[in-house]
Enzyme design. Structure first.
Site, PDB file in Angstrom:
ATOM      1  N   ASP A   1       6.775  -8.084   3.875  1.00  8.70           N
ATOM      2  CA  ASP A   1       5.476  -8.929   4.039  1.00  8.70           C
ATOM      3  C   ASP A   1       5.756 -10.074   5.134  1.00  8.70           C
ATOM      4  O   ASP A   1       5.278 -11.329   5.136  1.00  8.70           O
ATOM      5  CB  ASP A   1       5.348  -9.991   2.723  1.00  8.70           C
ATOM      6  CG  ASP A   1       5.234  -8.952   1.490  1.00  8.70           C
ATOM      7  OD1 ASP A   1       5.381  -8.063   1.568  1.00  8.70           O
ATOM      8  OD2 ASP A   1       4.989  -9.618   0.333  1.00  8.70           O
TER       9      ASP A   1
ATOM     10  N   LYS B   1       1.076  -3.510  -1.261  1.00  9.08           N
ATOM     11  CA  LYS B   1       1.622  -3.754  -2.543  1.00  9.08           C
ATOM     12  C   LYS B   1       0.924  -5.125  -3.200  1.00  9.08           C
ATOM     13  O   LYS B   1       0.597  -6.081  -2.567  1.00  9.08           O
ATOM     14  CB  LYS B   1       3.072  -4.127  -2.674  1.00  9.08           C
ATOM     15  CG  LYS B   1       3.586  -5.671  -1.639  1.00  9.08           C
ATOM     16  CD  LYS B   1       5.274  -5.491  -1.928  1.00  9.08           C
ATOM     17  CE  LYS B   1       5.537  -6.777  -1.221  1.00  9.08           C
ATOM     18  NZ  LYS B   1       5.369  -8.063  -1.864  1.00  9.08           N
TER      19      LYS B   1
ATOM     20  N   CYS C   1       9.074 -12.703  -2.819  1.00  7.01           N
ATOM     21  CA  CYS C   1       8.717 -11.243  -2.637  1.00  7.01           C
ATOM     22  C   CYS C   1      10.053 -10.245  -2.433  1.00  7.01           C
ATOM     23  O   CYS C   1      10.412  -9.173  -3.009  1.00  7.01           O
ATOM     24  CB  CYS C   1       7.843 -11.022  -1.804  1.00  7.01           C
ATOM     25  SG  CYS C   1       6.057 -11.218  -2.273  1.00  7.01           S
TER      26      CYS C   1
HETATM   27  N1  TIU Z   1       5.480 -12.165   0.130  1.00  6.49           N
HETATM   28  C1  TIU Z   1       5.840 -13.419  -0.839  1.00  6.49           C
HETATM   29  O1  TIU Z   1       7.055 -13.759  -0.731  1.00  6.49           O
HETATM   30  N2  TIU Z   1       4.855 -13.735  -1.441  1.00  6.49           N
HETATM   31  C2  TIU Z   1       4.546 -14.918  -1.637  1.00  6.49           C
HETATM   32  O2  TIU Z   1       3.541 -15.352  -2.343  1.00  6.49           O
HETATM   33  N3  TIU Z   1       5.498 -15.748  -1.531  1.00  6.49           N
HETATM   34  C3  TIU Z   1       5.489 -17.298  -1.606  1.00  6.49           C
HETATM   35  O3  TIU Z   1       6.487 -17.843  -1.316  1.00  6.49           O
HETATM   36  N4  TIU Z   1       4.238 -17.988  -2.076  1.00  6.49           N
END
Ligand code: TIU
Length: 220
Positions: free
Chosen positions: A24, A129, A162
């Site tokens: 991500d 995802k 994530c």
């Molecule tokens: N990719 C991921 O970690 N999504 C989140 O929403 N992370 C946060 O820390 N908000």
């Protein structure tokens, strides 16, 4: 085979069986005006890991080993976004709302893109995802099985959301998991430290941790 002096103890990696999963590294989490910022976070903290993450990706590419990228995002009709996820918290913009980088966390919008410095190369796997974990509702497990992968190196954001969720999913599926500590970051530094501490505790209950330099040296 190569040995990495990782936390909490050495891990032996086998190049034919290892892949890198970059979680991500999207504009929506790393640049102003995206999902991370709508949740009230200081996104500049995350920008600092881009160079180390690029070195890690480059190390895998030079060794001819698989690099897999993930993106947290939803279909434009939001059918894969649970209403409970969209309703959560008090964001300034919700998932699907129009923002400065297009609709928040929607596939195909500018914000859902991986940052330019870490852009996937043609032929590299990109997994979209809908959840925090990269195995839930995605083909990742099948792709790894087809490639004969049993060890995973993890990088990306955020460490305790994530990245940790995906490492736990992978650990339960039998993969040996190694986190690159300087190629992952959280909006909350204390949560990054706690996530690494809890995953490496109890004899690597979830996995190992090592620096990008330690990992890249072992791939050379
Ligand atoms: N990719 C991921 O970690 N999504 C989140 O929403 N992370 C946060 O820390 N908000």
């Amino acid at each position: 085979m190569a040995v990495i002096k990782a936390r909490p103890f050495d891990i032996t990696i086998t190049p034919e069986k290892i892949a890198l999963v970059v979680i991500d590294m999207q504009r929506d989490f790393i640049e102003p005006g995206g999902f991370g910022a709508t949740l009230g976070n200081d996104v500049t903290l995350l920008q600092a890991i881009i160079p180390a993450t690029a070195r890690l990706i480059d190390g895998f590419r030079r060794a001819g080993l698989p690099v897999i990228h993930t993106r947290e995002c939803h279909a434009p009709d939001l059918l894969d976004c649970p209403p409970a996820k969209r309703a959560r918290g008090k964001p300034s913009l919700r998932i699907g709302d129009p923002g400065p980088m297009g609709r928040i966390l929607i596939a195909g919008e500018d914000g859902a893109d991986i940052v330019a410095a870490l852009a996937p190369l043609p032929g590299e796997t990109v997994i979209d995802k809908p959840g925090k974990g990269a195995f839930y509702a995605t083909p990742l497990g099948d792709i790894l099985q087809e490639k004969g992968i049993s060890q995973l190196v993890f990088a990306g954001v955020t460490t305790e959301v994530c990245v940790q969720t995906t490492m736990r999913e992978a650990n339960d599926r039998g993969y040996e998991c190694l986190l690159a500590t300087d190629a992952t970051e959280s909006y909350f530094p204390e949560f990054k430290k706690a996530a690494i501490d809890m995953m490496t505790a109890q004899g690597a209950i979830v996995g190992w941790a090592a620096t990008v330099d330690q990992i890249v040296e072992a791939l050379d």
